[in-house]
Design a protein around this motif. Structure first.
Motif, PDB file in Angstrom:
ATOM      1  N   PHE A 227       0.814  -1.214   0.000  1.00 11.35           N
ATOM      2  CA  PHE A 227       0.000   0.000   0.000  1.00 11.35           C
ATOM      3  C   PHE A 227       0.850   1.267   0.000  1.00 11.35           C
ATOM      4  N   GLY A 228       1.906   1.277   0.851  1.00 10.43           N
ATOM      5  CA  GLY A 228       2.679   2.502   1.026  1.00 10.43           C
ATOM      6  C   GLY A 228       4.049   2.512   0.383  1.00 10.43           C
ATOM      7  N   GLY A 229       4.450   1.399  -0.234  1.00  4.12           N
ATOM      8  CA  GLY A 229       5.771   1.352  -0.843  1.00  4.12           C
ATOM      9  C   GLY A 229       6.854   1.114   0.197  1.00  4.12           C
ATOM     10  N   ASN A 230       8.006   1.711  -0.020  1.00  3.51           N
ATOM     11  CA  ASN A 230       9.145   1.494   0.876  1.00  3.51           C
ATOM     12  C   ASN A 230       9.106   2.347   2.135  1.00  3.51           C
ATOM     13  N   VAL A 231       8.088   3.195   2.265  1.00  2.00           N
ATOM     14  CA  VAL A 231       7.910   3.996   3.478  1.00  2.00           C
ATOM     15  C   VAL A 231       6.485   3.755   3.982  1.00  2.00           C
ATOM     16  N   VAL A 232       6.378   3.136   5.153  1.00  2.00           N
ATOM     17  CA  VAL A 232       5.069   2.765   5.707  1.00  2.00           C
ATOM     18  C   VAL A 232       4.822   3.586   6.963  1.00  2.00           C
ATOM     19  N   SER A 233       3.737   4.338   6.977  1.00  2.00           N
ATOM     20  CA  SER A 233       3.362   5.141   8.143  1.00  2.00           C
ATOM     21  C   SER A 233       2.224   4.459   8.891  1.00  2.00           C
ATOM     22  N   ASN A 234       1.940   4.981  10.079  1.00  2.00           N
ATOM     23  CA  ASN A 234       0.825   4.424  10.865  1.00  2.00           C
ATOM     24  C   ASN A 234      -0.504   4.651  10.166  1.00  2.00           C
ATOM     25  N   GLU A 235      -0.614   5.770   9.435  1.00  2.00           N
ATOM     26  CA  GLU A 235      -1.842   6.028   8.680  1.00  2.00           C
ATOM     27  C   GLU A 235      -2.047   4.984   7.588  1.00  2.00           C
ATOM     28  N   ASP A 236      -0.951   4.519   6.983  1.00  2.00           N
ATOM     29  CA  ASP A 236      -1.067   3.465   5.970  1.00  2.00           C
ATOM     30  C   ASP A 236      -1.602   2.178   6.589  1.00  2.00           C
ATOM     31  N   VAL A 237      -1.110   1.845   7.761  1.00  2.00           N
ATOM     32  CA  VAL A 237      -1.566   0.625   8.433  1.00  2.00           C
ATOM     33  C   VAL A 237      -3.043   0.736   8.780  1.00  2.00           C
ATOM     34  N   LEU A 238      -3.458   1.895   9.295  1.00  2.00           N
ATOM     35  CA  LEU A 238      -4.867   2.093   9.648  1.00  2.00           C
ATOM     36  C   LEU A 238      -5.755   2.028   8.419  1.00  2.00           C
ATOM     37  N   ALA A 239      -5.255   2.554   7.293  1.00  2.00           N
ATOM     38  CA  ALA A 239      -6.031   2.497   6.053  1.00  2.00           C
ATOM     39  C   ALA A 239      -6.204   1.061   5.582  1.00  2.00           C
ATOM     40  N   VAL A 240      -5.157   0.267   5.700  1.00  2.00           N
ATOM     41  CA  VAL A 240      -5.244  -1.148   5.297  1.00  2.00           C
ATOM     42  C   VAL A 240      -6.204  -1.904   6.217  1.00  2.00           C
ATOM     43  N   LEU A 241      -6.153  -1.596   7.509  1.00  2.00           N
ATOM     44  CA  LEU A 241      -7.019  -2.284   8.469  1.00  2.00           C
ATOM     45  C   LEU A 241      -8.466  -1.820   8.376  1.00  2.00           C
ATOM     46  N   GLY A 242      -8.681  -0.595   7.885  1.00  2.00           N
ATOM     47  CA  GLY A 242     -10.035  -0.066   7.801  1.00  2.00           C
ATOM     48  C   GLY A 242     -10.546   0.495   9.109  1.00  2.00           C
ATOM     49  N   THR A 243      -9.656   0.940   9.993  1.00  2.00           N
ATOM     50  CA  THR A 243     -10.070   1.514  11.270  1.00  2.00           C
ATOM     51  C   THR A 243      -9.695   2.989  11.332  1.00  2.00           C
ATOM     52  N   ALA A 244     -10.118   3.655  12.416  1.00  2.00           N
ATOM     53  CA  ALA A 244      -9.884   5.092  12.564  1.00  2.00           C
ATOM     54  C   ALA A 244      -8.515   5.342  13.170  1.00  2.00           C
ATOM     55  N   ASP A 245      -8.022   6.587  13.007  1.00  2.00           N
ATOM     56  CA  ASP A 245      -6.722   6.920  13.578  1.00  2.00           C
ATOM     57  C   ASP A 245      -6.850   7.111  15.084  1.00  2.00           C
ATOM     58  N   GLN A 246      -5.705   7.158  15.755  1.00  2.00           N
ATOM     59  CA  GLN A 246      -5.679   7.183  17.211  1.00  2.00           C
ATOM     60  C   GLN A 246      -6.287   8.459  17.776  1.00  2.00           C
ATOM     61  N   GLY A 247      -6.078   9.586  17.096  1.00  2.00           N
ATOM     62  CA  GLY A 247      -6.663  10.836  17.573  1.00  2.00           C
ATOM     63  C   GLY A 247      -8.181  10.784  17.603  1.00  2.00           C
ATOM     64  N   PHE A 248      -8.770  10.154  16.589  1.00  2.00           N
ATOM     65  CA  PHE A 248     -10.232  10.019  16.537  1.00  2.00           C
ATOM     66  C   PHE A 248     -10.727   9.151  17.691  1.00  2.00           C
ATOM     67  N   ILE A 249     -10.012   8.064  17.973  1.00  2.00           N
ATOM     68  CA  ILE A 249     -10.422   7.174  19.064  1.00  2.00           C
ATOM     69  C   ILE A 249     -10.308   7.891  20.409  1.00  2.00           C
TER      70      ILE A 249
END
Length: 543
Positions: A227-249
């Motif tokens: 999904f994110g190529g050679n640079v993977v952020s936490n937002e990429d992981v959340l997008a793959v999982l289909g859940t909300a980011d930590q700030g929203f929670i």
């Protein structure tokens, strides 16, 4: 060349590469070094914990010509053949598709033949619990007294489904779920060696969702790299999982603690509009509330929560605002809602109803709801209403509360040097500000969050003075941005019908806009206190 999945690329080749099973690995290595190798082993544990991988490493190690500290050398002829899967001395059987009596009879006939290259012929029977009763009975005698060159390794995720006669013939090793820290460490090592940059927070998110399974963690990392190529952020992981980011929670948890049902409904709407999975989000929310509860009840909960230092600090600050009763009740209700959602065609409705139940304990008669109400009432009483043991009448208590509310309003007027007309002007300003906030909440809910606690005064020069509490300087600076200030001015103009200018100030203590709300809250608190404690035990006094 065809791509190989990460969990296959990085399958352990030696015992030292197996993660999170230190006790089991130590026993197996010592057995190899001391030549005390059993004839039958049972590896049981949840998925992705290394059962089959350990079995293959063990099969190499017992046949290796030059073992090193119990590990296979990976250089001799036997190890190389076993690594590429061309050896006939390791037979891996899938019991799910070979579960009949005929397959076990065929195996029983073949065990008498000696190994081709190594010292042992190793049979690895995966998902052994899938064998039929007749197949188990056919295997019993061979499993109890196999030829000297035969080793059986049975692997299963459900050991309780195995007959006791099979269990008693094997050395049993329980593979535990892998700790999140161990998974994070292994993922970081693999990412570094594959040339992929992954945020630390992203690794913790992957480990948490893997639920102790290294294979699941590597599969999820593989998806995130895609999904994110050679640079993977936490937002990429959340997008793959289909859940909300930590700030929203964190924001949702804040509204649960404060009981803001309206804001929660808007947040659920935002969740749906963003295309997030409600069930996945609910699991994250339950985990978040669990972390708050751990911090609330444990003296040092850092060891029980696998998060970064900044995130743990945010958890600690939020936990201080919550009562233990509210957190326990919220977790219980949300867990029940999660179970219902698996069979529901309306998961959103189930989530919304659960949130209403959490924030409205007065609508329930259960003991935990009553405890939540009492805890909330105690917090409110600490804010200004004092309960003393006395015996006034019920009507007297209610009249006192109303008198106190009126006296409170006149006291403010006297302190400001205003006469009766100015007090009426303050009430008009409050009504205007209430309408303005209603408009802002519908169109710019983020600005509403900044403005809901500030005071509002409209002077004779057409200047709207917004007074923020001293601890909300960040909110004031946000409103002072040109685009935000223009939006607020337009909203006020729509209500009063003329142009105004907005000026923001900081004041000590609470904003003046909360006075009317506090008056009504005081009356409501007194009503609740009388209902719970009885009219003979409640008296209203000044602070």
């Amino acid at each position: 060349m065809r791509y190989t999945a990460l969990y296959r690329q990085w399958r352990p080749e030696t015992f030292d590469e197996v993660v999170g099973q230190d006790a089991t690995i130590r026993i197996l290595k010592n057995q190899i070094k001391s030549n005390r190798i059993a004839h039958a082993y049972l590896f049981c544990g949840s998925r992705g914990t290394g059962k089959t991988s350990t079995a293959k490493v063990f099969a190499k190690a017992v046949n290796c010509l030059n073992p090193i500290d119990g590990n296979p050398c990976l250089k001799c002829e036997v190890c190389q053949k076993l690594s590429i899967g061309s050896s006939m001395d390791i037979i891996e059987i899938d019991a799910a598709s070979n579960n009949g009596v005929d397959e076990i009879r065929e195996l029983r006939d073949k065990v008498k033949y000696p190994p081709v290259v190594g010292r042992y012929k190793v049979y690895i029977i995966d998902e052994v619990h899938m064998l039929s009763t007749g197949a188990f009975n056919a295997l019993l005698k061979t499993l109890e007294e196999p030829p000297q060159h035969i080793i059986f390794i049975l692997a299963t995720t459900e050991p309780h489904r195995l007959p006791a006669t099979i269990l008693s013939r094997c050395q049993r090793f329980n593979f535990k779920r892998i700790a999140n820290k161990s998974i994070v460490s292994r993922l970081a090592e693999i990412a570094k060696r594959t040339g992929v940059q992954v945020e630390r927070e992203a690794l913790y998110t992957i480990a948490r969702w893997a639920e102790g399974s290294m294979r699941d963690a590597l599969s999820l990392l593989d998806q995130c790299i895609g999904f994110g190529g050679n640079v993977v952020s936490n937002e990429d992981v959340l997008a793959v999982l289909g859940t909300a980011d930590q700030g929203f929670i964190f924001a949702v948890a804040e509204n649960i603690i404060e009981g803001n049902v309206s804001d929660l409904f808007y947040q659920v709407e935002q969740l749906i509009e963003d295309g997030r999975d409600v069930i996945v989000f609910l699991k994250d929310l339950i985990h978040h509330l669990r972390n708050l509860l751990v911090i609330k009840v444990c003296h040092d909960g850092a060891e029980l929560i696998d998060v970064g230092e900044d995130t743990f600090k945010a958890y600690t600050e939020q936990a201080q605002k919550a009562s233990q009763e509210r957190l326990m009740r919220a977790i219980e209700i949300l867990c029940a809602a999660e179970a219902e959602m698996r069979w529901s065609t309306q998961p959103r409705v189930s989530l919304e109803m659960a949130l209403v139940r959490i924030c409205r304990p007065e609508q329930e008669v259960m003991l935990d709801a009553l405890m939540d109400r009492v805890a909330k009432l105690e917090q409110q009483l600490e804010g200004g209403v004092v309960v003393k043991q006395t015996s006034p009448s019920r009507k007297g208590a209610r009249a006192a509360s109303k008198s106190q509310a009126v006296d409170g309003g006149s006291t403010v007027g006297k302190e400001g040097g205003d006469d009766g007309s100015n007090a009426g002007g303050g009430t008009a300003d409050a009504h205007v500000w209430e309408e303005v906030l209603g408009i802002i909440k519908k169109e710019r809910i983020a600005l509403y969050g900044f403005l809901k606690d500030c005071g509002f005064v409209l002077d004779e020069k057409g200047v709207a003075v917004l007074s923020f509490p001293a601890d909300q300087q960040f909110f004031m600076e946000s409103i002072n941005r040109e685009d935000n200030r223009n939006f607020v001015e337009k909203a006020i103009e729509r209500v009063i019908g003329r142009q105004v200018k907005v000026r923001c100030t900081l004041v000590e203590g609470k904003s003046t806009s909360t006075e009317p709300e506090e008056k009504s809250q005081n009356e409501d608190i007194i009503e609740k206190a009388i209902d719970i404690f009885g009219e003979d035990f409640v008296e209203i006094v000044d602070d």
